[in-house]
Design a protein around this motif. Sequence first.
Motif, mmCIF file in Angstrom:
data_model
loop_
_atom_site.group_PDB
_atom_site.id
_atom_site.type_symbol
_atom_site.label_atom_id
_atom_site.label_comp_id
_atom_site.label_asym_id
_atom_site.label_seq_id
_atom_site.Cartn_x
_atom_site.Cartn_y
_atom_site.Cartn_z
ATOM 1 N N PHE A 111 0.860 -1.189 0.000
ATOM 2 C CA PHE A 111 0.000 0.000 0.000
ATOM 3 C C PHE A 111 0.890 1.231 0.000
ATOM 4 N N MET A 112 0.800 2.047 -1.054
ATOM 5 C CA MET A 112 1.586 3.287 -1.084
ATOM 6 C C MET A 112 0.747 4.407 -0.474
ATOM 7 N N GLY A 113 1.273 5.004 0.593
ATOM 8 C CA GLY A 113 0.542 6.083 1.257
ATOM 9 C C GLY A 113 1.052 6.288 2.671
ATOM 10 N N ALA A 114 0.433 7.233 3.368
ATOM 11 C CA ALA A 114 0.845 7.542 4.747
ATOM 12 C C ALA A 114 -0.047 6.791 5.729
ATOM 13 N N ALA A 115 0.601 6.128 6.686
ATOM 14 C CA ALA A 115 -0.147 5.297 7.638
ATOM 15 C C ALA A 115 -0.400 6.018 8.953
ATOM 16 N N THR A 116 -1.550 5.738 9.548
ATOM 17 C CA THR A 116 -1.799 6.111 10.951
ATOM 18 C C THR A 116 -2.379 4.860 11.622
ATOM 19 N N ILE A 117 -2.221 4.822 12.949
ATOM 20 C CA ILE A 117 -2.774 3.692 13.702
ATOM 21 C C ILE A 117 -3.880 4.255 14.602
ATOM 22 N N PRO A 118 -5.131 4.264 14.086
ATOM 23 C CA PRO A 118 -6.220 4.896 14.840
ATOM 24 C C PRO A 118 -6.573 4.142 16.125
ATOM 25 N N ALA A 119 -6.314 2.840 16.142
ATOM 26 C CA ALA A 119 -6.588 2.016 17.338
ATOM 27 C C ALA A 119 -5.731 0.764 17.241
ATOM 28 N N LYS A 120 -5.651 0.053 18.353
ATOM 29 C CA LYS A 120 -4.841 -1.164 18.398
ATOM 30 C C LYS A 120 -5.297 -2.138 17.305
ATOM 31 N N GLY A 121 -4.346 -2.625 16.513
ATOM 32 C CA GLY A 121 -4.683 -3.602 15.479
ATOM 33 C C GLY A 121 -5.295 -3.020 14.222
ATOM 34 N N LYS A 122 -5.317 -1.663 14.135
ATOM 35 C CA LYS A 122 -5.903 -1.036 12.944
ATOM 36 C C LYS A 122 -4.905 -0.066 12.308
ATOM 37 N N VAL A 123 -4.849 -0.089 10.987
ATOM 38 C CA VAL A 123 -3.989 0.854 10.264
ATOM 39 C C VAL A 123 -4.805 1.492 9.155
ATOM 40 N N SER A 124 -4.701 2.813 9.081
ATOM 41 C CA SER A 124 -5.398 3.557 8.047
ATOM 42 C C SER A 124 -4.343 4.118 7.091
ATOM 43 N N VAL A 125 -4.509 3.863 5.790
ATOM 44 C CA VAL A 125 -3.507 4.308 4.814
ATOM 45 C C VAL A 125 -4.118 5.318 3.854
ATOM 46 N N LYS A 126 -3.566 6.527 3.900
ATOM 47 C CA LYS A 126 -4.065 7.585 3.020
ATOM 48 C C LYS A 126 -3.175 7.643 1.785
ATOM 49 N N GLY A 127 -3.704 7.187 0.663
ATOM 50 C CA GLY A 127 -2.936 7.178 -0.590
ATOM 51 C C GLY A 127 -3.499 8.180 -1.575
ATOM 52 N N GLU A 128 -2.966 8.167 -2.789
ATOM 53 C CA GLU A 128 -3.414 9.122 -3.821
ATOM 54 C C GLU A 128 -4.875 8.903 -4.199
ATOM 55 N N LYS A 129 -5.318 7.644 -4.120
ATOM 56 C CA LYS A 129 -6.678 7.332 -4.583
ATOM 57 C C LYS A 129 -7.674 7.182 -3.441
ATOM 58 N N GLY A 130 -7.330 7.702 -2.263
ATOM 59 C CA GLY A 130 -8.252 7.567 -1.136
ATOM 60 C C GLY A 130 -7.621 6.827 0.032
ATOM 61 N N THR A 131 -8.487 6.345 0.934
ATOM 62 C CA THR A 131 -7.981 5.728 2.161
ATOM 63 C C THR A 131 -8.324 4.245 2.230
#
Length: 464
Positions: A111-131
Amino acid sequence: MAAQNFDLIVIGAGPGGYVAAIRGAQLGMKVAIVEREHLGGICLNWGCIPTKAMLRSSEVFHLMQRAKDFGLKATGVDYDLDAVVKRSRSVAGQLSGGIGHLMKKNKVTVFMGAATIPAKGKVSVKGEKGTDELTAKNIVLATGARARELPGLEADGDLVWTYKHALEPKKMPKKLLVIGSGAIGIEFASFYNTLGADTTVVEVMDRVLPVEDAEISAFAKKQFVKQGMKIMEKSMVKQLDRGKGKVTAHIETGGKTEKMEFDTVISAVGIVGNVEGLGLEELGVKIDRTHVVTDEFCRTGVDGLYAIGDIAGAPWLAHKASHEGVMVADLIAGKHAHPVRPESIAGCTYCHPQVASVGYSEAKAKELGYDIKVGRFPFIGNGKAIALGEPEGMIKTVFDAKTGELLGAHMVGAEVTELIQGYVVGRQLETTEEDLMNTVFPHPTLSEMMHESVLDAYDRVIHM
């Protein structure tokens, strides 16, 4: 959109992250890797690899200038800086592409994009085409580090450079100031000095290459000075006045400040961990001076969250990150994992002459209370070194006088970054001086000096 589920998510695709992902996949896990910039990370794209390519060019240039010493003729020796940089970039590009191939081969989802960890065991990736929303029981942080910027010494890409600008120079510096003499600073100083820049290195500690054994630092410094570098130790750049095409540096040494003029400054004053914007504080991850605090198994204290490589602290070396990546994947898979011991990791600096070391310096061994035996052997006593035209160098070994354990090895000279691994393997196998003395080293090789250095520690040296 429904979350995509994985067994393991790795954030960062540098030498720690991509290796952790491959090992996880080998162990049968469903793996995702998130990268915001380049596969291969800094090491491959902007660090270890492209700098070695550039240093190789300067090494060949240096040898061409010495052609006469080897009975050869080379006239009108010159260089093309753009071509040197182009070669360096193509080497990095070739390897970066190779990582993409390895990810596909091992069925790792990228996954190309910037990651955040909103909660334990979860990763949100913001890429060029959305999240993309991902979930996994295990997450490995491998976000690396970036160059430290000191107030007033910030890079502008024109007069003041970071390592990135130094790898893609828009001009050849005539008068260069390098701030910091760790591996990065001294490698760039070596590169530009060899190509003819009038180079000054400023180091705040009492010696260049401050993490190395004092004797090795002193030997290296002597060679740098012989090559025309100006070395200022126990010195600090207090401010930079930027003018048109020039910088006036205020350099303080022992309470006295002098002003010196340069056309280019490279700042290499350490690194800071990439810990921001991930949501780590909210998760309860402990951060100390921009680095994630972990135990010896790279666990952060938050269940299922690990941190490896530069973000987890010193030594800031690619091979340490890779090894931690494998260890963490093994740990997650329930295999027996061995923690990575910092003192068993070799450090290599590719300046001219090269510097390499593993284990404790002489001073550190004494400080830890060991009764020690120290051996040394100079390159000038080695047939292969003289045949190569590289008689400047030294190998130093430190042993525990009581047990014969190899506590540390320190080298300066041609190809020592390749030689050091012999001692690294020795330490891993818990070698003693007797094992090393009874090992037959091939002749004629530089490696024979490793043998002689051991013999010297026990007053048995042959060729000196």
